[in-house]
Write a protein that holds these residues in place. Structure first.
Motif, PDB file in Angstrom:
ATOM      1  N   UNK A 258       0.802  -1.213   0.000  1.00 33.69           N
ATOM      2  CA  UNK A 258       0.000   0.000   0.000  1.00 33.69           C
ATOM      3  C   UNK A 258       0.835   1.264   0.000  1.00 33.69           C
ATOM      4  N   UNK A 259       0.123   2.361  -0.037  1.00 31.34           N
ATOM      5  CA  UNK A 259       0.763   3.683  -0.073  1.00 31.34           C
ATOM      6  C   UNK A 259      -0.116   4.652   0.711  1.00 31.34           C
ATOM      7  N   UNK A 260       0.496   5.686   1.269  1.00 32.56           N
ATOM      8  CA  UNK A 260      -0.249   6.545   2.165  1.00 32.56           C
ATOM      9  C   UNK A 260       0.381   7.940   2.237  1.00 32.56           C
ATOM     10  N   UNK A 261      -0.169   8.896   1.505  1.00 35.19           N
ATOM     11  CA  UNK A 261       0.343  10.267   1.609  1.00 35.19           C
ATOM     12  C   UNK A 261       0.148  10.825   3.023  1.00 35.19           C
ATOM     13  N   UNK A 262       1.107  11.664   3.414  1.00 39.03           N
ATOM     14  CA  UNK A 262       1.119  12.187   4.786  1.00 39.03           C
ATOM     15  C   UNK A 262       0.298  13.476   4.888  1.00 39.03           C
ATOM     16  N   UNK A 263      -0.290  13.668   6.055  1.00 41.56           N
ATOM     17  CA  UNK A 263      -1.113  14.847   6.355  1.00 41.56           C
ATOM     18  C   UNK A 263      -2.304  14.862   5.407  1.00 41.56           C
ATOM     19  N   UNK A 264      -2.907  13.713   5.302  1.00 38.92           N
ATOM     20  CA  UNK A 264      -3.944  13.469   4.299  1.00 38.92           C
ATOM     21  C   UNK A 264      -5.148  14.393   4.476  1.00 38.92           C
ATOM     22  N   UNK A 265      -5.386  14.834   5.707  1.00 40.19           N
ATOM     23  CA  UNK A 265      -6.556  15.695   5.938  1.00 40.19           C
ATOM     24  C   UNK A 265      -6.416  17.040   5.226  1.00 40.19           C
ATOM     25  N   UNK A 266      -5.188  17.372   4.793  1.00 40.58           N
ATOM     26  CA  UNK A 266      -5.002  18.606   4.028  1.00 40.58           C
ATOM     27  C   UNK A 266      -5.323  18.414   2.552  1.00 40.58           C
ATOM     28  N   UNK A 267      -5.619  17.200   2.150  1.00 41.28           N
ATOM     29  CA  UNK A 267      -5.898  16.923   0.739  1.00 41.28           C
ATOM     30  C   UNK A 267      -7.324  17.295   0.365  1.00 41.28           C
ATOM     31  N   UNK A 268      -7.581  17.157  -0.918  1.00 40.66           N
ATOM     32  CA  UNK A 268      -8.904  17.548  -1.420  1.00 40.66           C
ATOM     33  C   UNK A 268      -9.826  16.336  -1.491  1.00 40.66           C
ATOM     34  N   UNK A 269     -11.104  16.590  -1.165  1.00 42.87           N
ATOM     35  CA  UNK A 269     -12.069  15.496  -1.308  1.00 42.87           C
ATOM     36  C   UNK A 269     -12.835  15.621  -2.619  1.00 42.87           C
ATOM     37  N   UNK A 270     -12.423  16.586  -3.453  1.00 40.16           N
ATOM     38  CA  UNK A 270     -13.116  16.735  -4.735  1.00 40.16           C
ATOM     39  C   UNK A 270     -12.956  15.462  -5.560  1.00 40.16           C
ATOM     40  N   UNK A 271     -14.064  15.007  -6.173  1.00 37.10           N
ATOM     41  CA  UNK A 271     -13.941  13.808  -7.010  1.00 37.10           C
ATOM     42  C   UNK A 271     -13.003  14.013  -8.194  1.00 37.10           C
ATOM     43  N   UNK A 272     -12.680  15.288  -8.489  1.00 29.55           N
ATOM     44  CA  UNK A 272     -11.769  15.570  -9.608  1.00 29.55           C
ATOM     45  C   UNK A 272     -10.308  15.574  -9.166  1.00 29.55           C
ATOM     46  N   UNK A 273     -10.038  15.465  -7.867  1.00 28.92           N
ATOM     47  CA  UNK A 273      -8.634  15.555  -7.451  1.00 28.92           C
ATOM     48  C   UNK A 273      -7.905  14.275  -7.836  1.00 28.92           C
ATOM     49  N   UNK A 274      -6.615  14.441  -8.068  1.00 26.46           N
ATOM     50  CA  UNK A 274      -5.819  13.344  -8.615  1.00 26.46           C
ATOM     51  C   UNK A 274      -5.865  12.104  -7.713  1.00 26.46           C
ATOM     52  N   UNK A 275      -5.712  12.318  -6.416  1.00 29.43           N
ATOM     53  CA  UNK A 275      -5.678  11.158  -5.516  1.00 29.43           C
ATOM     54  C   UNK A 275      -7.035  10.444  -5.496  1.00 29.43           C
ATOM     55  N   UNK A 276      -8.104  11.228  -5.448  1.00 33.36           N
ATOM     56  CA  UNK A 276      -9.439  10.622  -5.369  1.00 33.36           C
ATOM     57  C   UNK A 276      -9.733   9.837  -6.649  1.00 33.36           C
ATOM     58  N   UNK A 277      -9.420  10.442  -7.791  1.00 32.68           N
ATOM     59  CA  UNK A 277      -9.645   9.715  -9.058  1.00 32.68           C
ATOM     60  C   UNK A 277      -8.798   8.444  -9.095  1.00 32.68           C
ATOM     61  N   UNK A 278      -7.534   8.587  -8.688  1.00 31.61           N
ATOM     62  CA  UNK A 278      -6.631   7.429  -8.730  1.00 31.61           C
ATOM     63  C   UNK A 278      -7.103   6.321  -7.801  1.00 31.61           C
ATOM     64  N   UNK A 279      -7.442   6.690  -6.569  1.00 29.64           N
ATOM     65  CA  UNK A 279      -7.885   5.671  -5.604  1.00 29.64           C
ATOM     66  C   UNK A 279      -9.188   5.008  -6.071  1.00 29.64           C
ATOM     67  N   UNK A 280     -10.088   5.796  -6.658  1.00 30.16           N
ATOM     68  CA  UNK A 280     -11.337   5.185  -7.141  1.00 30.16           C
ATOM     69  C   UNK A 280     -11.061   4.130  -8.201  1.00 30.16           C
ATOM     70  N   UNK A 281     -10.179   4.452  -9.133  1.00 30.25           N
ATOM     71  CA  UNK A 281      -9.860   3.465 -10.177  1.00 30.25           C
ATOM     72  C   UNK A 281      -9.147   2.258  -9.565  1.00 30.25           C
ATOM     73  N   UNK A 282      -8.259   2.533  -8.601  1.00 28.77           N
ATOM     74  CA  UNK A 282      -7.530   1.403  -7.990  1.00 28.77           C
ATOM     75  C   UNK A 282      -8.464   0.509  -7.180  1.00 28.77           C
ATOM     76  N   UNK A 283      -9.480   1.105  -6.571  1.00 29.12           N
ATOM     77  CA  UNK A 283     -10.451   0.268  -5.841  1.00 29.12           C
ATOM     78  C   UNK A 283     -11.112  -0.699  -6.811  1.00 29.12           C
ATOM     79  N   UNK A 284     -11.446  -0.187  -8.003  1.00 22.23           N
ATOM     80  CA  UNK A 284     -12.048  -1.077  -9.002  1.00 22.23           C
ATOM     81  C   UNK A 284     -11.062  -2.158  -9.424  1.00 22.23           C
ATOM     82  N   UNK A 285      -9.827  -1.735  -9.617  1.00 25.11           N
ATOM     83  CA  UNK A 285      -8.820  -2.674 -10.129  1.00 25.11           C
ATOM     84  C   UNK A 285      -8.345  -3.684  -9.091  1.00 25.11           C
ATOM     85  N   UNK A 286      -8.628  -3.403  -7.829  1.00 27.69           N
ATOM     86  CA  UNK A 286      -8.030  -4.208  -6.752  1.00 27.69           C
ATOM     87  C   UNK A 286      -8.190  -5.722  -6.944  1.00 27.69           C
ATOM     88  N   UNK A 287      -9.379  -6.234  -7.324  1.00 23.65           N
ATOM     89  CA  UNK A 287      -9.461  -7.700  -7.459  1.00 23.65           C
ATOM     90  C   UNK A 287      -8.523  -8.240  -8.537  1.00 23.65           C
TER      91      UNK A 287
END
Ligand code: DGJ
Length: 572
Positions: A372-401
């Motif tokens: 896994x991976x975990x950016x630090x001070x995550x609460x400072x990040x954006x919860x916008x669905x357009x933000x890079x991390x959110x888009x990336x994590x959403x796709x990775x959740x799908x890809x996980x299986x």
């Protein structure tokens, strides 16, 4: 009678913590996977800033946001000073709030025990401990200066730290045994000596001048062929001695001081790890600040769980499951490679929170079978669905299986590009896969107009012959058979497919029938897909024409995160 025996077994298992093992590590091919409730689990994490879990109100306001950011796991510090504010007086309010909030927001938790050491220092030790420096002694520099670093050579320090840790672990074991929210525990944080490479307290000096413990000497001899090259070199340079003091065996330099100190830290941590394992059996790890920018031991936190000290840590702390890098420095992919070892799976508990995190997440799972991976001070990040991390994590959740099913099989690669590292050629079986940063497309003005190149990263998964998943952001991928790549030189083509004037413009004079039936691969189809929870691909749209450069490549523009299902075909 049988019922009585069964009940006794139940009580014994519950007391040993073995009943509650919701989370464990397991081998899958060459990979080590984290398994949660018997399913492989990829940590799409984020670590809270240091002071963000020190009141219940903050925990309540932050955790729902983390869920919106599409994390599946939060790494949260547990502060010794707030857990045992008076000696022997414990308060688990924050721990319980974290467990409740995580459960409510469908997050798993990795707890970080900020005990005797946090970034070398002992700032999280309670004030009653700090004040009583006679009982809980400090480490000293060579010139005799006491540091705000508790001495790892003091049994009193260990007992106080271990007692608090053990009380807290008991609480966690009870509070979490049914829900299994806690999936891993990090012991201490970025351990290491600063100012000098080792402690110069009286006890430390005595140990330094004593013979190296036979447990370590035996380990070195038994594992000689597998030792980290830098440790082997030091041992070799000093004549592969089988006994002697630290300096006799490894020489008189700062790196020997570091080895000695690492041994002490590792043995200390091992005892905490045994406490944890006895109480609540989840994977355990330690994290390290990197020895970057040519700094010497003591200029960086000396003796932490660093790659070049892996043998010392593994021998001294066998109950620790892996050593993890906190990657803040440049050279992200080089640091990853240093910690992805046959005896150490890659887990990145901290990395700088930045736009590149989404792309990096794809890279670590694709290239390193990471846990896994975990950016630090995550609460400072954006919860916008357009933000890079959110888009990336959403796709990775799908890809996980799919990723989990492919881990350890050698069927995946990760790519990560920036303005310096723009291209990578992956040479596999009979295929040459050339991947590049999206801005290398010659018609993309951002390549040359001074725009910053956000990192482009992705994962390329071979599902079967001529069938791939290409997913991520900001990448272009071409496929060729090895034979065809040998036959023809690639020409730079414009967006319309015409050769660029002046670029590679000398025509290749090919003799008639030069190809002699050499097979080529073409792009059969490229479909953008979603992935259902059972791993089945669900068609969204066909990409063709301009979106594949008329069948020449597969691409995902900068700023988009997509999953593409690619079928190739062969022609002659
Ligand atoms: C690494 C540490 O492990 C974190 O707790 C934090 O101090 C960051 N560095 C930087 O802020």
């Amino acid at each position: 009678m049988i019922r009585k025996i069964a009940f006794t077994i139940f009580v014994l298992l519950a007391a040993s913590g073995a009943m509650a093992q919701h989370s464990k590590l397991q081998k899958s091919g060459t990979a080590t996977q984290l398994s949660v409730n018997n399913q492989p689990f990829l940590v799409l994490g984020g670590e809270l800033g240091n002071s963000s879990a020190s009141c219940t109100a903050d925990i309540e306001s932050i955790f729902p946001r983390l869920a919106k950011m599409s994390l599946n796991t939060v790494l949260v510090p547990i502060y010794w000073d707030l857990t045992e504010p008076t000696e022997g007086g414990f308060d688990f309010t924050l721990t319980q709030k974290i467990l409740d909030q995580a459960y409510e927001n469908n997050l798993k938790v990795v707890f970080l025990w900020f005990g005797a050491w946090k970034n070398s220092m002992s700032c999280y030790a309670p004030l009653w401990f700090k004040n009583d420096y006679n009982k809980y002694p400090r480490a000293y520099t060579k010139e005799g200066k006491p540091l705000e670093i508790a001495s790892a050579f003091s049994e009193n320090v260990f007992e106080a730290d271990n007692n608090a840790f053990s009380q807290w672990m008991n609480y966690v074991a009870q509070a979490d045994k049914d829900k299994g929210t806690v999936i891993m525990i990090q012991i201490e944080n970025e351990i290491g000596m600063l100012e000098d490479a080792r402690d110069y307290s009286k006890e430390a000096n005595a140990a330094f001048n004593a013979p190296i413990p036979s447990r370590l000497m035996n380990y070195l001899q038994k594992n000689k062929k597998k030792l980290h090259p830098s440790l082997l070199k030091k041992w070799e340079t000093n004549g592969y001695k089988k006994e002697g003091t630290w300096q006799e065996v490894f020489g008189d330099d700062l790196y020997t001081d570091e080895i000695f100190m690492a041994w002490q830290y590792a043995n200390y941590v091992e005892r905490l790890a045994q406490t944890a394992r006895r109480t609540y059996d989840v994977p355990l790890f330690v994290n390290a600040a990197m020895n970057s920018r040519n700094r010497q031991p003591g200029e960086y936190p000396s003796a932490g769980p660093l790659a070049h000290l892996i043998d010392i840590w593994q021998c001294g702390a066998p109950t620790i499951d892996f050593l993890s890098p906190d990657i803040y420095d440049t050279g992200f992919s080089d640091w990853c490679a240093k910690y992805d070892l046959p005896n150490n799976p890659l887990f990145i508990p901290e990395t700088r929170l930045c736009e590149n995190n989404g792309a990096r997440a794809f890279y670590v799972f694709g290239e390193h079978d990471a846990i896994g991976i975990s950016p630090f001070s995550i609460e400072d990040g954006s919860e916008s669905p357009e933000s890079s991390l959110v888009m990336g994590y959403n796709r990775l959740k799908e890809l996980a299986p799919i990723i989990s099913a492919q881990q350890g099989k050698g069927t995946m690669n990760g790519v990560l590009f920036d303005e310096q590292a723009k291209e990578r050629v992956i040479n596999k079986d009979n295929m040459l896969i050339t991947a590049r940063h999206y801005f290398t497309l010659p018609w993309d003005a951002r390549a040359t107009d001074g725009s910053t190149w956000p990192e482009g990263g992705g994962i390329i998964i071979e599902l079967g012959p001529y069938e791939y998943i290409v997913a991520g952001n900001g990448i272009v991928v071409e496929f060729a058979t090895k034979e065809e790549a040998n036959m023809s030189q690639r020409k730079q083509l414009g967006e319309d497919g015409f050769a660029e004037t002046g670029l590679n413009s000398t025509p290749t004079i090919a003799s008639t029938n030069n190809w002699q039936g050499v097979p080529r691969v073409g792009i059969g189809t490229v479909d953008e897909v979603n992935i259902a929870s059972d791993g089945n691909l669900k068609y969204i749209r066909r990409l063709n024409g301009d979106q594949t450069h008329q069948g020449r490549h597969v691409r995902i523009p900068v700023g988009q995160y997509s999953i593409l299902h690619v079928k190739l075909y062969e022609y002659k």
